[in-house]
Design a protein around this motif. Sequence first.
Motif, PDB file in Angstrom:
ATOM      1  N   ALA A  72       6.813  20.486 -87.076  1.00 49.46           N
ATOM      2  CA  ALA A  72       7.118  21.920 -87.077  1.00 49.46           C
ATOM      3  C   ALA A  72       8.477  22.197 -87.696  1.00 49.46           C
ATOM      4  O   ALA A  72       8.665  23.217 -88.371  1.00 49.46           O
ATOM      5  N   LEU A  73       9.421  21.296 -87.487  1.00 50.00           N
ATOM      6  CA  LEU A  73      10.756  21.475 -88.045  1.00 50.00           C
ATOM      7  C   LEU A  73      10.737  21.261 -89.559  1.00 50.00           C
ATOM      8  O   LEU A  73      11.377  22.001 -90.314  1.00 50.00           O
ATOM      9  N   ILE A  74       9.990  20.273 -90.031  1.00 48.68           N
ATOM     10  CA  ILE A  74       9.854  20.061 -91.476  1.00 48.68           C
ATOM     11  C   ILE A  74       9.248  21.291 -92.130  1.00 48.68           C
ATOM     12  O   ILE A  74       9.698  21.757 -93.188  1.00 48.68           O
ATOM     13  N   ARG A  75       8.249  21.848 -91.498  1.00 50.04           N
ATOM     14  CA  ARG A  75       7.595  23.037 -92.064  1.00 50.04           C
ATOM     15  C   ARG A  75       8.538  24.240 -92.081  1.00 50.04           C
ATOM     16  O   ARG A  75       8.486  25.060 -92.998  1.00 50.04           O
ATOM     17  N   GLU A  76       9.385  24.339 -91.088  1.00 49.01           N
ATOM     18  CA  GLU A  76      10.359  25.431 -91.062  1.00 49.01           C
ATOM     19  C   GLU A  76      11.311  25.319 -92.257  1.00 49.01           C
ATOM     20  O   GLU A  76      11.637  26.312 -92.910  1.00 49.01           O
ATOM     21  N   VAL A  77      11.752  24.098 -92.539  1.00 51.87           N
ATOM     22  CA  VAL A  77      12.614  23.862 -93.697  1.00 51.87           C
ATOM     23  C   VAL A  77      11.879  24.205 -94.989  1.00 51.87           C
ATOM     24  O   VAL A  77      12.432  24.830 -95.901  1.00 51.87           O
ATOM     25  N   LEU A  78      10.613  23.824 -95.076  1.00 54.31           N
ATOM     26  CA  LEU A  78       9.824  24.100 -96.281  1.00 54.31           C
ATOM     27  C   LEU A  78       9.625  25.599 -96.499  1.00 54.31           C
ATOM     28  O   LEU A  78       9.654  26.084 -97.630  1.00 54.31           O
ATOM     29  N   VAL A  79       9.426  26.330 -95.416  1.00 55.12           N
ATOM     30  CA  VAL A  79       9.281  27.778 -95.544  1.00 55.12           C
ATOM     31  C   VAL A  79      10.584  28.394 -96.058  1.00 55.12           C
ATOM     32  O   VAL A  79      10.570  29.299 -96.895  1.00 55.12           O
ATOM     33  N   ASP A  80      11.716  27.888 -95.578  1.00 53.13           N
ATOM     34  CA  ASP A  80      13.003  28.358 -96.098  1.00 53.13           C
ATOM     35  C   ASP A  80      13.113  28.075 -97.593  1.00 53.13           C
ATOM     36  O   ASP A  80      13.490  28.943 -98.384  1.00 53.13           O
ATOM     37  N   ALA A  81      12.790  26.838 -97.976  1.00 51.98           N
ATOM     38  CA  ALA A  81      12.920  26.435 -99.383  1.00 51.98           C
ATOM     39  C   ALA A  81      12.010  27.248-100.288  1.00 51.98           C
ATOM     40  O   ALA A  81      12.332  27.495-101.457  1.00 51.98           O
ATOM     41  N   GLN A  82      10.877  27.693 -99.738  1.00 53.89           N
ATOM     42  CA  GLN A  82       9.918  28.461-100.533  1.00 53.89           C
ATOM     43  C   GLN A  82      10.513  29.790-101.001  1.00 53.89           C
ATOM     44  O   GLN A  82       9.999  30.419-101.919  1.00 53.89           O
ATOM     45  N   HIS A  83      11.615  30.203-100.396  1.00 51.40           N
ATOM     46  CA  HIS A  83      12.254  31.460-100.779  1.00 51.40           C
ATOM     47  C   HIS A  83      13.299  31.268-101.875  1.00 51.40           C
ATOM     48  O   HIS A  83      14.055  32.200-102.185  1.00 51.40           O
ATOM     49  N   THR A 200      18.147  24.897-101.876  1.00 50.54           N
ATOM     50  CA  THR A 200      17.718  25.676-100.715  1.00 50.54           C
ATOM     51  C   THR A 200      17.169  24.759 -99.630  1.00 50.54           C
ATOM     52  O   THR A 200      17.446  24.944 -98.432  1.00 50.54           O
ATOM     53  N   PHE A 201      16.388  23.770-100.032  1.00 48.97           N
ATOM     54  CA  PHE A 201      15.839  22.778 -99.101  1.00 48.97           C
ATOM     55  C   PHE A 201      16.977  22.041 -98.381  1.00 48.97           C
ATOM     56  O   PHE A 201      16.975  21.896 -97.150  1.00 48.97           O
ATOM     57  N   LEU A 202      17.977  21.601 -99.140  1.00 51.80           N
ATOM     58  CA  LEU A 202      19.094  20.853 -98.572  1.00 51.80           C
ATOM     59  C   LEU A 202      19.916  21.712 -97.613  1.00 51.80           C
ATOM     60  O   LEU A 202      20.352  21.242 -96.554  1.00 51.80           O
ATOM     61  N   LEU A 203      20.127  22.970 -97.971  1.00 48.64           N
ATOM     62  CA  LEU A 203      20.884  23.858 -97.089  1.00 48.64           C
ATOM     63  C   LEU A 203      20.123  24.125 -95.792  1.00 48.64           C
ATOM     64  O   LEU A 203      20.720  24.191 -94.712  1.00 48.64           O
ATOM     65  N   SER A 204      18.816  24.257 -95.897  1.00 44.37           N
ATOM     66  CA  SER A 204      18.025  24.467 -94.691  1.00 44.37           C
ATOM     67  C   SER A 204      18.076  23.235 -93.796  1.00 44.37           C
ATOM     68  O   SER A 204      18.156  23.354 -92.564  1.00 44.37           O
ATOM     69  N   LEU A 205      18.028  22.049 -94.391  1.00 45.54           N
ATOM     70  CA  LEU A 205      18.173  20.825 -93.597  1.00 45.54           C
ATOM     71  C   LEU A 205      19.470  20.872 -92.799  1.00 45.54           C
ATOM     72  O   LEU A 205      19.489  20.608 -91.588  1.00 45.54           O
ATOM     73  N   THR A 206      20.566  21.208 -93.473  1.00 44.52           N
ATOM     74  CA  THR A 206      21.865  21.260 -92.819  1.00 44.52           C
ATOM     75  C   THR A 206      21.880  22.300 -91.702  1.00 44.52           C
ATOM     76  O   THR A 206      22.394  22.052 -90.613  1.00 44.52           O
ATOM     77  N   ALA A 207      21.301  23.450 -91.971  1.00 46.29           N
ATOM     78  CA  ALA A 207      21.281  24.522 -90.975  1.00 46.29           C
ATOM     79  C   ALA A 207      20.502  24.127 -89.731  1.00 46.29           C
ATOM     80  O   ALA A 207      20.761  24.635 -88.639  1.00 46.29           O
ATOM     81  N   HIS A 208      19.548  23.209 -89.882  1.00 51.13           N
ATOM     82  CA  HIS A 208      18.722  22.781 -88.755  1.00 51.13           C
ATOM     83  C   HIS A 208      19.197  21.466 -88.136  1.00 51.13           C
ATOM     84  O   HIS A 208      18.470  20.834 -87.367  1.00 51.13           O
TER      85      HIS A 208
END
Length: 270
Positions: A72-83, A200-208
């Motif tokens: 679920a956490l990986i998918r959350e990051v992917l949804v962020d990156a999709q933007h 975007t993917f990398l920033l989302s990783l950091t944010a999580h």
Amino acid sequence: MIDFPSKRGVIHGSGIFPCATLSSALLNRGPIRARDTIAQEYPSMTDTKLFQDVVRARHSVRAFLPTVVPDALIREVLVDAQHAPSNCNAQPWVIHIVSGARRDAISKAILAADDAGRITPDFPFATSNFCDAYRERTAAQGKAYYEAIGVAREDFDERRTASQLNLSFFGAPHIALLFMPVVGENEVRVAGDLGMYGQTFLLSLTAHGLGGIPQTMLGFYADTIREELGIDPSFKMLFGISFGYPDPNSAANSYRIEKVAIEESVTFHS
């Protein structure tokens, strides 16, 4: 387009789809589970952080804990990156997320390809092409890393061993492999789109509370990776991102590279 390889097909939620890829439209249907449920299970997913804190905290992680990141956490990051933005909203990224036994198989295959000298990049890259300040910065990064892990400049065997850690993903339990379609003269523009997706993917990783490292070196084994995952040759690999929970006790994560002042990169016109 996101792909979660498995032996029987593409994993989505608790089901398995026989198709080769998951489209961005599928990811955009909505959250996999209610956000309050996710918040209870993975509190870091709903923590709010200032963008400035996130972007300045992000760094390339070169040692990871073996702890698997929840789906679920990986998918959350992917949804962020999709933007991430892209030229004309083409969203040309084709992403393969690899974990578990498939991750181990790819590592074994590209290590064997490296030993055999089978280098098959879709796009050329050589640090020797950098000049002046750019070469100085790349040299400074390498020096800082090898000093942090205690590898002497003249110890070529240890330097090669350290370099091959790229091919075991620095111990990360997951990798994201970034591919792009063949687009003729639009190639450079589309590569730029993938760069924005990667950031975007990398920033989302950091944010999580996670970490990652973008790896051009993985792209040197594009044919081997396509063969292992059954990816159509018409999709070209740009780079990969190893990701997971950073190992806070590793010397490889103990240093930081300074960024140059904006005066070295930016010119103001008025």
